[in-house]
Enzyme design. Structure first.
Site, PDB file in Angstrom:
ATOM      1  N   SER A 141       0.848  -1.197   0.000  1.00  0.00           N
ATOM      2  CA  SER A 141       0.000   0.000   0.000  1.00  0.00           C
ATOM      3  C   SER A 141       0.882   1.244   0.000  1.00  0.00           C
ATOM      4  CB  SER A 141      -0.859  -0.013   1.271  1.00  0.00           C
ATOM      5  OG  SER A 141      -1.522   1.218   1.447  1.00  0.00           O
ATOM      6  N   TYR A 154      -1.688   0.066  10.419  1.00  0.00           N
ATOM      7  CA  TYR A 154      -1.752  -0.594   9.104  1.00  0.00           C
ATOM      8  C   TYR A 154      -0.533  -0.216   8.263  1.00  0.00           C
ATOM      9  CZ  TYR A 154      -3.505  -1.292   4.300  1.00  0.00           C
ATOM     10  OH  TYR A 154      -3.652  -1.647   2.975  1.00  0.00           O
TER      11      TYR A 154
HETATM   12  N1  LIG Z   1      -8.855  -0.919  -0.733  1.00  0.00           N
HETATM   13  C1  LIG Z   1      -7.840  -0.062  -0.852  1.00  0.00           C
HETATM   14  O1  LIG Z   1      -8.035   1.139  -1.075  1.00  0.00           O
HETATM   15  C2  LIG Z   1      -6.413  -0.563  -0.735  1.00  0.00           C
HETATM   16  C3  LIG Z   1      -5.376   0.353  -0.934  1.00  0.00           C
HETATM   17  C4  LIG Z   1      -4.061  -0.091  -0.859  1.00  0.00           C
HETATM   18  C5  LIG Z   1      -3.806  -1.432  -0.601  1.00  0.00           C
HETATM   19  N2  LIG Z   1      -4.836  -2.302  -0.398  1.00  0.00           N
HETATM   20  C6  LIG Z   1      -4.524  -3.719  -0.181  1.00  0.00           C
HETATM   21  O2  LIG Z   1      -5.162  -4.492  -1.164  1.00  0.00           O
HETATM   22  C7  LIG Z   1      -5.445  -5.804  -0.651  1.00  0.00           C
HETATM   23  C8  LIG Z   1      -6.910  -6.141  -0.847  1.00  0.00           C
HETATM   24  O3  LIG Z   1      -7.666  -5.208  -0.082  1.00  0.00           O
HETATM   25  P1  LIG Z   1      -9.255  -5.048  -0.269  1.00  0.00           P
HETATM   26  O4  LIG Z   1      -9.503  -3.596  -0.222  1.00  0.00           O
HETATM   27  O5  LIG Z   1      -9.726  -5.869  -1.407  1.00  0.00           O
HETATM   28  O6  LIG Z   1      -9.757  -5.675   1.146  1.00  0.00           O
HETATM   29  P2  LIG Z   1     -11.150  -6.342   1.548  1.00  0.00           P
HETATM   30  O7  LIG Z   1     -12.235  -5.959   0.646  1.00  0.00           O
HETATM   31  O8  LIG Z   1     -11.303  -6.094   3.014  1.00  0.00           O
HETATM   32  O9  LIG Z   1     -10.846  -7.911   1.321  1.00  0.00           O
HETATM   33  C9  LIG Z   1      -9.905  -8.571   2.121  1.00  0.00           C
HETATM   34  C10 LIG Z   1      -9.958 -10.062   1.835  1.00  0.00           C
HETATM   35  O10 LIG Z   1      -9.003 -10.716   2.697  1.00  0.00           O
HETATM   36  C11 LIG Z   1      -9.673 -11.675   3.528  1.00  0.00           C
HETATM   37  N3  LIG Z   1      -8.962 -11.740   4.790  1.00  0.00           N
HETATM   38  C12 LIG Z   1      -8.783 -10.757   5.717  1.00  0.00           C
HETATM   39  N4  LIG Z   1      -8.080 -11.210   6.752  1.00  0.00           N
HETATM   40  C13 LIG Z   1      -7.791 -12.507   6.497  1.00  0.00           C
HETATM   41  C14 LIG Z   1      -7.101 -13.522   7.210  1.00  0.00           C
HETATM   42  N5  LIG Z   1      -6.552 -13.277   8.407  1.00  0.00           N
HETATM   43  N6  LIG Z   1      -6.975 -14.745   6.652  1.00  0.00           N
HETATM   44  C15 LIG Z   1      -7.527 -15.008   5.435  1.00  0.00           C
HETATM   45  N7  LIG Z   1      -8.207 -14.089   4.724  1.00  0.00           N
HETATM   46  C16 LIG Z   1      -8.348 -12.869   5.262  1.00  0.00           C
HETATM   47  C17 LIG Z   1     -11.119 -11.160   3.600  1.00  0.00           C
HETATM   48  O11 LIG Z   1     -12.069 -12.162   3.921  1.00  0.00           O
HETATM   49  P3  LIG Z   1     -12.433 -12.481   5.475  1.00  0.00           P
HETATM   50  O12 LIG Z   1     -12.630 -11.162   6.164  1.00  0.00           O
HETATM   51  O13 LIG Z   1     -13.677 -13.319   5.396  1.00  0.00           O
HETATM   52  O14 LIG Z   1     -11.271 -13.240   6.012  1.00  0.00           O
HETATM   53  C18 LIG Z   1     -11.306 -10.689   2.163  1.00  0.00           C
HETATM   54  O15 LIG Z   1     -11.531 -11.794   1.308  1.00  0.00           O
HETATM   55  C19 LIG Z   1      -4.995  -5.778   0.809  1.00  0.00           C
HETATM   56  O16 LIG Z   1      -3.684  -6.308   0.930  1.00  0.00           O
HETATM   57  C20 LIG Z   1      -4.989  -4.295   1.137  1.00  0.00           C
HETATM   58  O17 LIG Z   1      -4.113  -4.002   2.207  1.00  0.00           O
HETATM   59  C21 LIG Z   1      -6.132  -1.907  -0.458  1.00  0.00           C
END
Ligand SMILES: NC(=O)c1ccc[n+]([C@@H]2O[C@H](COP(=O)([O-])OP(=O)(O)OC[C@H]3O[C@@H](n4cnc5c(N)ncnc54)[C@H](OP(=O)(O)O)[C@@H]3O)[C@@H](O)[C@H]2O)c1
Length: 236
Positions: A141, A154
């Site tokens: 990120s 985070y």
């Molecule tokens: N969204 C943004 O703006 C943004 C920006 C920069 C970077 N990122 C990064 O992009 C990636 C995807 O983020 P997203 O926004 O798509 O997040 P999200 O919508 O919250 O999805 C996260 C996924 O990870 C799973 N997860 C969370 N904790 C887990 C655990 N301990 N074990 C197994 N599965 C787990 C969740 O399912 P469960 O909760 O059911 O486990 C879900 O499937 C992450 O690495 C995030 O840090 C996101």
């Protein structure tokens, strides 16, 4: 037309958000998939959808759980090895995010366990299942490199993942290690980061997928990338 692939990817956190968007794209291109998430119901819904496109194995569990990681390793072995490991699963921590002076330390430990230690632990667990030329893609990120106020928990966990990735790459020139910032995306995590705010102007995670695909299927050297900038660069 894209040639259908016989490749296999393990994507963590593929029940929603970026993980699911990437899984949809890879399944559509014929990749076999191994996916996880903690919530079994949402993961099963994702599996059922993806199974219409390709071979999918879904194993519900927590990436911080050693037994779950062993189950993923066994499934990777049975699938004939991995062409890609995508460490995407991540948690934000408390919403709203506290400033560091008020950050509950037990929660900080949990954020570090999920976002930094589990990705390395999973790489260690599946190392023998990585086929020659396999890609390791750790999703980080901009909060891992920029000192945004309120993002200390985070952000520092993602900073650790960035440096783990960089040193892993330096120590293992035969592995193709990428760490990638997907950019702001309209997902559950992003809504948690901005509680009560309208985030409808943020791009959908699908817009970050082509950049990830370039890392998984192209010939770029290991290193840090920004998914959407990668796409712009390729377009010239
Ligand atoms: N969204 C943004 O703006 C943004 C920006 C920069 C970077 N990122 C990064 O992009 C990636 C995807 O983020 P997203 O926004 O798509 O997040 P999200 O919508 O919250 O999805 C996260 C996924 O990870 C799973 N997860 C969370 N904790 C887990 C655990 N301990 N074990 C197994 N599965 C787990 C969740 O399912 P469960 O909760 O059911 O486990 C879900 O499937 C992450 O690495 C995030 O840090 C996101």
């Amino acid at each position: 037309m894209t040639e259908r692939s016989s490749r296999t990817a393990l994507i963590t956190g593929a029940s929603r958000g970026l993980g699911l968007a990437l899984a949809r794209r890879l399944a559509g291109e014929g990749w076999s998939l191994l996916i996880d998430a903690r919530g079994a119901e949402a993961l099963e819904a994702a599996r059922a959808e993806l199974a219409k496109l390709s071979r999918v194995i879904a194993i519900p569990g927590d990436v911080t759980d050693e037994e779950h990681r062993r189950a993923l390793e066994r499934a990777a072995h049975e699938a004939g090895g991995l062409d890609a490991l995508v460490n995407n699963a991540s948690i934000l921590g408390p919403s709203p995010q506290p400033q560091l002076l008020d950050y509950p330390l037990d929660t900080l430990e949990e954020v570090y366990r999920v976002n930094a230690i589990a990705p390395l632990a999973l790489i260690q667990a599946v190392r023998r299942q990585l086929k020659p030329g396999a890609r390791i893609l750790n999703v980080t990120s901009d909060a891992g490199v920029e000192p945004y106020e309120g993002w200390g928990g985070y952000g520092s966990s993602k900073a650790a993942l960035e440096q783990l990735s960089a040193i892993l790459a330096a120590e293992n020139p035969s592995l193709r290690v990428y760490w990638v910032d997907p950019g702001d995306m309209r997902t559950q995590m992003h809504q948690e980061a901005f509680p009560g705010e309208d985030i409808s102007d943020r791009p959908l995670p699908e817009e970050s997928v082509p950049g990830l695909l370039e890392l998984l299927t192209g010939d770029l050297p290991g290193g840090r990338y920004e998914a959407r900038a990668l796409l712009r660069t390729n377009k010239g």
